[in-house]
Scaffold this active site. Structure first.
Site: not given
Ligand SMILES: C[C@@](CO)(OP(=O)(O)O)[C@H](O)COP(=O)(O)OP(=O)(O)OC[C@H]1O[C@@H](n2ccc(N)nc2=O)[C@H](O)[C@@H]1O
Ligand SMILES: Nc1ncnc2c1ncn2[C@@H]1O[C@H](COP(=O)(O)OP(=O)(O)O)[C@@H](O)[C@H]1O
Length: 293
Positions: A19, A113, A145
């Site tokens: 990201k 992630s 995140d």
């Protein structure tokens, strides 16, 4: 063989996309020390990869070529697997192989992630069937995140990064420069010189170019390689730090324009750029993970 048992025998190979934070305003600090943010998460078509298969004996085993990520037990992939196993009380385990392509501590959300893809992949293989919202809630304790990667869509985020409003962005090509240095997110957020009192904005202000990354001035002072990367990339477009860094990025008018910039980087003779890796990524609004299930 039933469909489920076929699923459980073949390893599941899933992406873990990176990201960018197209801007990052820090608007306050909670009593627990976490900072209130406003940011725009742009998912990318480039990232890590995981291969996951079921282990009926309940064991969770892990392998990764990248030895720089610390002890396997502390890896966010293993922590995510253990968290889902305990939360759902499933008797199943897993073997997970992580193929690391993203630099760690680079502001690209790599570890978060990987954790999100682990939650999604095991929820599928173990047939535990939690909703994405439940997985995101489980994941926020692994990293602020993680929720955006679980929900799988570019998003306007507030809170500590977990209050998400999906947005549709233009999906341009980006040139991303990753200096060799590793920036510790906690170190930046705890630094006395960090700006923490930005006023909240609306997306119209971002679209009008009235946004920045509040971590950028401090990170540029602490990490000269980051400062050099931003100065160099600014010759080709509006360069900006992503997250707390170390990576910086600039949107490009086309893929060819991005290739031209990488070519210029490869021939640049600036020693301050010597350890900096450059790569091209395309913005994607929908994460590729959910398309693989
Ligand atoms: C800054 C951001 C912006 O997207 O990205 P990165 O630069 O890390 O990629 C994120 O908010 C990072 O999320 P994540 O990388 O998961 O950080 P975490 O592991 O949750 O937090 C690491 C440390 O950073 C601080 N932290 C993190 C997020 C936040 N909103 N406020 C904080 O103060 C806390 O001290 C925390 O202990
Ligand atoms: N699977 C993983 N990938 C990357 N970093 C990991 C992973 N598991 C744990 N970590 C730790 O998390 C930190 C960096 O996380 P990462 O998400 O890559 O940084 P950033 O949020 O800056 O992109 C490093 O200290 C690293 O040791």
């Amino acid at each position: 063989m039933t469909a489920m048992s076929e699923n459980s025998t073949r390893p599941l190979r899933l992406p873990a996309p990176a990201k960018l934070n197209l801007f990052l305003h820090i608007t306050g600090r909670r009593p627990d020390g976490y900072h209130e943010l406003q940011t725009l998460f742009q998912l990318l078509d480039h990232g890590d990869e995981l291969e996951i298969s079921i282990q009926p004996d309940g064991q969770i085993t892990f392998e990764c070529q990248d030895q720089t990520l610390g002890a396997p037990d502390n890896n966010l992939v293993v922590r995510a697997a253990r968290q889902l196993q305990q939360h759902t009380r499933t008797g199943l385990g897993a073997h997970i192989t992580l193929y690391k392509h993203l630099p760690a501590g680079a502001g690209l959300g790599g570890g978060s992630s990987d954790a999100a893809t682990t939650l999604i992949g095991l929820n599928h293989l173990w047939q535990t069937n939690l909703t994405l919202e439940a997985l995101a809630e489980l994941g926020v304790s692994l990293g602020a995140d993680v929720p955006v990667f679980v929900m799988g869509h570019s998003a306007w985020a507030e809170g500590i990064g977990e209050k998400l409003t999906p947005v549709t962005l233009p999906e341009p090509y980006f040139v991303v420069l990753s200096p060799a240095c590793h920036v510790n997110t906690g170190e930046i957020f705890s630094h006395q010189q960090l700006t923490r009192d930005s006023s909240p904005i609306k997306i119209a202000a971002f679209l009008a170019g009235q946004s920045r990354n509040d971590c950028e001035p401090l990170v540029r002072r602490l990490y000269p390689e980051v400062d050099s990367a931003i100065q160099w990339l600014s010759k080709f477009g509006p360069a900006r730090l992503t997250g707390t860094g170390s990576s910086v990025f600039a949107p490009m008018a086309s893929e060819q324009a991005a290739r031209n910039v990488l070519q210029a980087l490869n021939t640049a003779e600036d020693p301050a750029l010597s350890g900096t890796k450059g790569w091209i990524a395309k913005g994607v609004n929908r994460s590729p993970v959910l398309k693989c299930l």
